[in-house]
Design an enzyme around this catalytic site. Structure first.
Site, PDB file in Angstrom:
ATOM      1  N   LYS A  58       0.887  -1.150  -0.022  1.00  0.00           N
ATOM      2  CA  LYS A  58      -0.056  -0.021   0.203  1.00  0.00           C
ATOM      3  C   LYS A  58       0.706   1.148   0.010  1.00  0.00           C
ATOM      4  O   LYS A  58       0.337   2.349   0.268  1.00  0.00           O
ATOM      5  CB  LYS A  58      -1.071   0.034   1.356  1.00  0.00           C
ATOM      6  CG  LYS A  58      -2.030  -1.221   0.987  1.00  0.00           C
ATOM      7  CD  LYS A  58      -2.945  -1.031   2.102  1.00  0.00           C
ATOM      8  CE  LYS A  58      -2.521  -1.502   3.550  1.00  0.00           C
ATOM      9  NZ  LYS A  58      -3.057  -1.583   4.744  1.00  0.00           N
ATOM     10  N   ARG A 265     -13.088  -6.618  13.363  1.00  0.00           N
ATOM     11  CA  ARG A 265     -13.464  -6.265  11.912  1.00  0.00           C
ATOM     12  C   ARG A 265     -14.689  -6.967  11.398  1.00  0.00           C
ATOM     13  O   ARG A 265     -14.724  -8.192  11.779  1.00  0.00           O
ATOM     14  CB  ARG A 265     -12.230  -6.516  10.762  1.00  0.00           C
ATOM     15  CG  ARG A 265     -11.068  -5.283  11.295  1.00  0.00           C
ATOM     16  CD  ARG A 265     -10.069  -5.634   9.956  1.00  0.00           C
ATOM     17  NE  ARG A 265      -8.855  -4.885  10.248  1.00  0.00           N
ATOM     18  CZ  ARG A 265      -8.012  -4.574   9.726  1.00  0.00           C
ATOM     19  NH1 ARG A 265      -8.126  -5.278   8.454  1.00  0.00           N
ATOM     20  NH2 ARG A 265      -6.619  -3.996   9.754  1.00  0.00           N
TER      21      ARG A 265
END
Length: 275
Positions: A58, A265
């Site tokens: 990323k 999550r």
């Protein structure tokens, strides 16, 4: 949070504008992001030609002759290409501008979890940078295979989804893309990583590549803040099989999609299609 597809969409949008162009100056308006912006960054980049723009996981790696400046978008960061003529006045969350002859590359990050760093060439190859050295393999590289996933997970009791998210085996498979890849592979996300067979990991590796490629083609996913370098939102979220579809019928079998929490999550899956 921008994941691999969003970062790759950003890279592809930026590279045609910056590669082969010289940075005229850098305006740093915020000295502290996730980490301090290097004090000498503006001087290091003045009049430097951008040779290439690469993505590692990323992270975006902008190469100049003296080294690399590294950009991470954090939770809410974006990089926009704006025409130099009539460029909007910088707003509160517009932290850094790289000014070229005909356009401005602007880094915006409301939550300031992103980063802009400098890696001088004399420090060695940028891939040896502490933030990059321990990353897993790239999902589109030949090194990413079902055999790799199978070998790296033997004896592990953590769930297969959490193993994907960790980033030490393969980079860039964030929460959305882990749920979607596991659906395409027919693997229940709660399955212990060490109990997934080699054939199923081979299907999963194929599913990860296909899911990420589809997301890049659709401009990434825009759930809240992400826009590409041209200011346009991504649309992959409209194509999701399971992500954020709790209670809705599975697009394949019609069974209601379930939502659970793993590692703080949300995880989404089809209890019929995924075993």
């Amino acid at each position: 949070m921008p994941e691999l597809p969003e970062v790759e969409v950003t890279r592809r949008g930026i590279e045609p504008f910056v590669a082969g162009r010289r940075v005229e100056r850098v305006d740093v308006r915020t000295a502290m992001l996730r980490w301090p912006v290097p004090a000498g960054l503006a001087e290091q980049l003045r009049a430097r030609e951008v040779l290439a723009v690469e993505r590692r996981g990323k992270y975006l790696l902008f190469e100049v002759d003296a080294g690399w400046f590294i950009v991470h978008l954090g939770m809410t960061g974006t990089l926009r290409v704006l025409p130099a003529a009539g460029v909007p006045v910088a707003a509160k969350h517009d932290h850094i501008d790289w000014i070229f002859d005909e356009f401005v590359l602007r880094f915006r990050d409301p939550r300031r979890f992103g980063a802009v760093l400098w890696h001088p060439r004399e420090a060695g190859d940028v891939h040896a940078h502490p933030l990059l050295a321990s990353l897993g393999v790239e999902p589109f590289s030949p090194a990413f295979t079902g055999a790799l996933l199978h070998a790296r997970t033997r004896g592990r009791t953590v769930s297969v989804k959490q193993a994907l998210l960790a980033g030490d085996m393969v980079v860039g498979v964030g929460n959305i893309y882990a749920s979607e890849s596991l659906f395409r592979a027919g693997i229940r996300p709660t399955t212990a990583a060490g109990k997934v067979s080699l054939p199923r990991y081979e299907r999963l590796a194929d599913a990860v590549r296909a899911t990420l490629a589809d997301a890049i083609e659709r401009g990434g996913s825009t759930l809240r803040d992400f826009v590409g370098s041209n200011g346009e939102s991504g649309y992959f979220q409209l194509d999701c099989f399971v992500y954020d579809r709790a209670g809705q019928p599975c697009r394949v079998c019609g069974t209601p999609i379930r939502q659970i929490v793993q590692g703080q999550r949300s995880t989404y899956y089809c209890p019929t299609c995924q075993r």
